[in-house]
Design a protein around this motif. Structure first.
Motif, PDB file in Angstrom:
ATOM      1  N   ILE A  31      58.087  23.157  19.769  1.00 12.94           N
ATOM      2  CA  ILE A  31      57.852  21.979  18.618  1.00 12.94           C
ATOM      3  C   ILE A  31      58.205  20.565  19.302  1.00 12.94           C
ATOM      4  CG2 ILE A  31      58.981  20.978  16.829  1.00 12.94           C
ATOM      5  CD1 ILE A  31      57.313  23.614  16.152  1.00 12.94           C
ATOM      6  N   GLN A  32      58.949  20.630  20.463  1.00 13.73           N
ATOM      7  CA  GLN A  32      59.059  19.192  20.966  1.00 13.73           C
ATOM      8  C   GLN A  32      57.891  19.087  21.998  1.00 13.73           C
ATOM      9  OE1 GLN A  32      61.492  17.119  20.467  1.00 13.73           O
ATOM     10  NE2 GLN A  32      61.963  18.472  18.864  1.00 13.73           N
ATOM     11  N   GLU A  33      57.362  20.013  22.494  1.00  8.35           N
ATOM     12  CA  GLU A  33      56.137  19.791  23.029  1.00  8.35           C
ATOM     13  C   GLU A  33      54.791  19.329  22.355  1.00  8.35           C
ATOM     14  OE1 GLU A  33      55.086  23.417  25.280  1.00  8.35           O
ATOM     15  OE2 GLU A  33      56.870  23.372  26.328  1.00  8.35           O
ATOM     16  N   VAL A  34      54.810  19.770  21.296  1.00  6.07           N
ATOM     17  CA  VAL A  34      53.751  19.278  20.064  1.00  6.07           C
ATOM     18  C   VAL A  34      54.202  17.859  19.751  1.00  6.07           C
ATOM     19  CG1 VAL A  34      53.032  19.491  17.988  1.00  6.07           C
ATOM     20  CG2 VAL A  34      53.256  21.482  19.175  1.00  6.07           C
ATOM     21  N   ALA A  35      55.499  17.654  19.487  1.00  2.67           N
ATOM     22  CA  ALA A  35      55.910  16.119  19.344  1.00  2.67           C
ATOM     23  C   ALA A  35      55.627  15.266  20.314  1.00  2.67           C
ATOM     24  CB  ALA A  35      57.379  16.118  18.961  1.00  2.67           C
ATOM     25  N   ARG A  56      53.075  11.887  20.060  1.00  4.07           N
ATOM     26  CA  ARG A  56      53.718  10.587  20.258  1.00  4.07           C
ATOM     27  C   ARG A  56      52.815  10.071  21.546  1.00  4.07           C
ATOM     28  NH1 ARG A  56      56.917   7.315  18.011  1.00  4.07           N
ATOM     29  NH2 ARG A  56      58.487   8.782  17.655  1.00  4.07           N
ATOM     30  N   PHE A  57      52.073  10.701  22.335  1.00  9.53           N
ATOM     31  CA  PHE A  57      51.149  10.295  23.356  1.00  9.53           C
ATOM     32  C   PHE A  57      49.924   9.808  22.704  1.00  9.53           C
ATOM     33  CE2 PHE A  57      47.648  10.448  26.375  1.00  9.53           C
ATOM     34  CZ  PHE A  57      48.084  10.367  27.417  1.00  9.53           C
ATOM     35  N   ARG A  58      49.562  10.581  21.668  1.00  4.36           N
ATOM     36  CA  ARG A  58      48.282  10.087  20.840  1.00  4.36           C
ATOM     37  C   ARG A  58      48.636   9.036  19.927  1.00  4.36           C
ATOM     38  NH1 ARG A  58      46.987  14.466  17.007  1.00  4.36           N
ATOM     39  NH2 ARG A  58      45.209  13.249  16.453  1.00  4.36           N
ATOM     40  N   HIS A  59      49.801   8.868  19.356  1.00  2.00           N
ATOM     41  CA  HIS A  59      50.341   7.538  18.604  1.00  2.00           C
ATOM     42  C   HIS A  59      50.297   6.364  19.497  1.00  2.00           C
ATOM     43  CE1 HIS A  59      53.246   5.205  16.573  1.00  2.00           C
ATOM     44  NE2 HIS A  59      52.731   5.488  15.587  1.00  2.00           N
ATOM     45  N   ASP A  60      50.578   6.493  20.586  1.00  2.00           N
ATOM     46  CA  ASP A  60      50.677   5.266  21.601  1.00  2.00           C
ATOM     47  C   ASP A  60      49.260   5.034  21.867  1.00  2.00           C
ATOM     48  OD1 ASP A  60      53.401   5.225  21.337  1.00  2.00           O
ATOM     49  OD2 ASP A  60      53.968   6.191  23.152  1.00  2.00           O
ATOM     50  N   MET A  61      48.361   5.920  22.225  1.00  2.00           N
ATOM     51  CA  MET A  61      47.006   5.854  22.788  1.00  2.00           C
ATOM     52  C   MET A  61      45.974   5.067  21.533  1.00  2.00           C
ATOM     53  SD  MET A  61      44.466   8.865  23.527  1.00  2.00           S
ATOM     54  CE  MET A  61      43.873   9.408  21.843  1.00  2.00           C
ATOM     55  N   LEU A  62      46.473   5.445  20.318  1.00  2.00           N
ATOM     56  CA  LEU A  62      45.626   5.016  19.065  1.00  2.00           C
ATOM     57  C   LEU A  62      46.200   3.446  18.870  1.00  2.00           C
ATOM     58  CD1 LEU A  62      45.304   7.949  16.746  1.00  2.00           C
ATOM     59  CD2 LEU A  62      43.680   7.098  18.453  1.00  2.00           C
ATOM     60  N   LYS A  63      47.463   3.265  19.212  1.00  2.00           N
ATOM     61  CA  LYS A  63      47.955   1.582  19.180  1.00  2.00           C
ATOM     62  C   LYS A  63      47.479   0.721  20.093  1.00  2.00           C
ATOM     63  CE  LYS A  63      52.385   0.798  18.497  1.00  2.00           C
ATOM     64  NZ  LYS A  63      53.672   0.740  18.832  1.00  2.00           N
ATOM     65  N   LEU A  86      42.233  15.082  25.772  1.00  2.00           N
ATOM     66  CA  LEU A  86      42.578  14.213  24.739  1.00  2.00           C
ATOM     67  C   LEU A  86      41.123  12.876  25.125  1.00  2.00           C
ATOM     68  CD1 LEU A  86      46.181  13.273  24.044  1.00  2.00           C
ATOM     69  CD2 LEU A  86      44.701  14.724  22.881  1.00  2.00           C
ATOM     70  N   LEU A  87      40.647  13.351  26.177  1.00  2.00           N
ATOM     71  CA  LEU A  87      39.668  12.475  26.550  1.00  2.00           C
ATOM     72  C   LEU A  87      38.289  12.135  25.629  1.00  2.00           C
ATOM     73  CD1 LEU A  87      37.983  10.678  28.715  1.00  2.00           C
ATOM     74  CD2 LEU A  87      36.936  12.827  29.595  1.00  2.00           C
ATOM     75  N   ALA A  88      38.181  13.148  24.793  1.00  2.00           N
ATOM     76  CA  ALA A  88      36.904  12.839  23.713  1.00  2.00           C
ATOM     77  C   ALA A  88      37.345  11.959  22.601  1.00  2.00           C
ATOM     78  CB  ALA A  88      36.737  14.336  23.312  1.00  2.00           C
ATOM     79  N   GLU A  89      38.947  12.480  22.315  1.00  6.31           N
ATOM     80  CA  GLU A  89      39.285  11.388  21.311  1.00  6.31           C
ATOM     81  C   GLU A  89      39.474  10.071  21.630  1.00  6.31           C
ATOM     82  OE1 GLU A  89      43.264  11.387  18.413  1.00  6.31           O
ATOM     83  OE2 GLU A  89      43.189  12.622  20.043  1.00  6.31           O
ATOM     84  N   TRP A  90      40.023   9.922  22.813  1.00  3.81           N
ATOM     85  CA  TRP A  90      39.965   8.564  23.355  1.00  3.81           C
ATOM     86  C   TRP A  90      38.634   7.852  23.478  1.00  3.81           C
ATOM     87  CZ3 TRP A  90      38.333   4.728  26.281  1.00  3.81           C
ATOM     88  CH2 TRP A  90      39.108   3.769  26.963  1.00  3.81           C
ATOM     89  N   LEU A  91      37.689   8.403  24.022  1.00  2.00           N
ATOM     90  CA  LEU A  91      36.510   8.031  23.968  1.00  2.00           C
ATOM     91  C   LEU A  91      35.786   7.703  22.501  1.00  2.00           C
ATOM     92  CD1 LEU A  91      34.731  10.026  26.581  1.00  2.00           C
ATOM     93  CD2 LEU A  91      35.656   7.557  26.951  1.00  2.00           C
ATOM     94  N   GLU A  92      35.992   8.694  21.653  1.00  4.83           N
ATOM     95  CA  GLU A  92      35.363   8.409  20.300  1.00  4.83           C
ATOM     96  C   GLU A  92      35.907   7.177  19.436  1.00  4.83           C
ATOM     97  OE1 GLU A  92      34.890  10.905  15.998  1.00  4.83           O
ATOM     98  OE2 GLU A  92      35.972  11.490  17.654  1.00  4.83           O
ATOM     99  N   ALA A 134      47.961  22.060  17.535  1.00  2.78           N
ATOM    100  CA  ALA A 134      48.613  21.352  16.655  1.00  2.78           C
ATOM    101  C   ALA A 134      48.899  19.819  17.194  1.00  2.78           C
ATOM    102  CB  ALA A 134      50.024  22.129  16.433  1.00  2.78           C
ATOM    103  N   GLY A 135      49.082  19.762  18.502  1.00  2.00           N
ATOM    104  CA  GLY A 135      49.230  18.383  18.849  1.00  2.00           C
ATOM    105  C   GLY A 135      48.100  17.574  18.964  1.00  2.00           C
ATOM    106  N   GLU A 136      46.703  18.196  18.934  1.00  2.00           N
ATOM    107  CA  GLU A 136      45.687  17.259  19.056  1.00  2.00           C
ATOM    108  C   GLU A 136      45.332  17.216  17.719  1.00  2.00           C
ATOM    109  OE1 GLU A 136      43.134  20.056  21.351  1.00  2.00           O
ATOM    110  OE2 GLU A 136      44.473  19.802  23.229  1.00  2.00           O
TER     111      GLU A 136
END
Length: 468
Positions: free
Chosen positions: A450-454, A458-465, A86-92, A429-431
């Motif tokens: 599925i719970q791993e994807v979720a 959730r990690f990305r959701h909090d990251m973007l917030k 997720l490093l590239a997404e955080w930086l972008e 899927a998670g990314e």
């Protein structure tokens, strides 16, 4: 014994061994030898006179807002190995919002960018003035001076940037001017074109892809004579996107000599040679290893011809052409059509060719809403293999509910029969799924994949917030 001679004596003794060359009147043990070497080294360093030098310059004051403590902490966790993909997404996202990094994060991230060039484009913004100051002190980080800065991407696009800025600043200045005044940007580039480095000329041509029009044709036509191959091919790619360009007309004349329809089948006569006019129009004479010359020239000519020429030339619409029998040279013609579709972004051809050969680049040429529908249908019909992963890589993120549900259902079905085979699909899927759908994924199934994807959503959701 002087200091230099003493050091040479210690080195010689270490090389041959203390048992074979004991020092006269002294213990012959290795520990004694190492101790004397340490004392000698310390004495030499302590006796070194300081070199006269100028004091370091001071980094310019920062003008950008820093990321929040929570966002910086999450970046540190990612750099530390938690969800590293997720490093590239955080930086972008952070760069897109004009943030800068906390200074303590800069050295580790710059070291990371030395190894991973893909993240460098975001660091010109995120590093701020402190990062550029550090890059001036460490040659390994000098790449940062070529990346786009916040000042260059903002409203301050003074003409001085074009004359005095780094390559990254100048690209940003040209891009900003191109968005506001396409002709002005092209004219500015034309003034300094002959003085630019080959690498800069190729990079600046990429900027002209924005708001491309026939007004750009004379400049691009002249660029076909550039000394650098990358510049010529970049210009040819742009002209290929202009169906009414002179290059498109020349390519149409060529392919008309190569292809005809007889008895409902496409017959092909490939070019016998690659002359200088073909090379000028972007056709490379030397084929890749394992590819025949005529095959290579034919494929490139088809790829650079306007897609609109084929229905006129062969009298069939795209949906029929892609299914017609092509005598002898079908692989080359189809590969050329695929390349032309990707270059020209033609959704009609992309739709028909994807049904014939599902490729990520063809999916990406479709409008985003249609991408989701086509990709979801492909996921439901296709088994889990490398092709499925590659095709999904062409679907624009974030994935909406339709594609997300199709992929999650595929994970559930495969987890029951081949649970060891879903790791990469679950990560993708998670990314790629819209992180706002994390609740939907959590409720969909209690199955661990599925719970791993979720959890990743959730990690990305909090990251973007945190980066809001």
């Amino acid at each position: 014994m002087n200091a230099s001679a003493e050091w040479e004596d210690l080195v010689s003794t270490a090389l041959v061994g203390t048992d074979r060359r004991p020092r006269a009147g002294e213990a012959a043990g290795e520990i004694e030898l190492l101790g004397r070497a340490a004392v000698h080294t310390l004495r030499m360093r302590a006796g070194t006179r300081p070199v006269a030098s100028e004091p370091l310059s001071v980094a310019a004051p920062e003008e950008q807002p820093a990321v929040s403590r929570a966002a910086g902490g999450r970046l540190a966790r990612i750099l530390g190995g938690e969800q590293p993909r997720l490093l590239a997404e955080w930086l972008e996202v952070a760069a897109g919002r004009g943030y800068r990094l906390s200074p303590h994060l800069l050295p580790e991230l710059l070291d990371h960018a030395v190894r991973d060039r893909s993240i460098r484009s975001h660091l010109g913004v995120l590093s701020g003035n402190r990062g550029r100051w550090l890059a001036g002190l460490n040659p390994a980080w000098s790449f940062l001076l070529e990346e786009v800065t916040v000042a260059a991407t903002g409203s301050e696009t003074a003409p001085e940037v074009w004359e005095l800025g780094t390559s990254g600043d100048r690209r940003a200045h040209l891009a900003a001017l191109r968005a506001a005044d396409p002709a002005g940007a092209r004219e500015l580039l034309a003034v300094t074109w002959e003085k630019e480095t080959p690498d800069d000329r190729a990079a600046f041509l990429e900027v002209l892809a924005d708001r491309l029009s026939l007004d750009d044709e004379p400049f691009l036509e002249a660029a076909l004579d550039d000394r650098r191959r990358e510049v010529r091919h970049q210009a040819a790619d742009l002209l290929t996107r202009l169906p009414d360009s002179r290059l498109a007309s020349r390519m149409a004349e060529r392919v008309a000599r190569y292809v005809t329809v007889v008895d409902g089948r496409i017959h092909v006569t490939p070019p016998a040679a690659c002359d200088s006019t073909m090379e000028r129009d972007g056709i490379r004479a030397k084929p890749p290893r394992g590819t025949g010359e005529k095959s290579w020239w034919l494929q490139q000519a088809v790829a650079r011809a306007s897609l609109g020429v084929w229905p006129r030339l062969l009298g069939r619409p795209p949906r029929e052409l892609v299914h017609m029998k092509i005598v002898d040279w079908g692989r080359e013609v189809m590969a050329g059509w695929v390349r032309a579709t990707v270059l020209q972004g033609d959704p009609e051809w992309a739709r028909e060719l994807f049904a014939w050969d599902p490729l990520a680049d063809l999916l990406a040429a479709l409008p985003p809403a249609e991408q989701e529908v086509v990709a979801a249908d492909f996921v439901r019909r296709h088994g889990l293999d490398g092709q499925l992963i590659m095709v999904l890589g062409g679907a624009a993120a974030p994935w909406g509910p339709g594609l997300a549900k199709a992929v999650l259902q595929k994970i559930i079905s495969v987890s029951e029969t081949h649970p060891w085979n879903i790791g990469e699909l679950a990560k993708l899927a998670g990314e790629r799924i819209d992180p706002a759908l994390c609740g939907m994924a959590e409720r969909l199934s209690p199955e661990p994949p599925i719970q791993e994807v979720a959890a990743l959503l959730r990690f990305r959701h909090d990251m973007l917030k945190e980066l809001h």
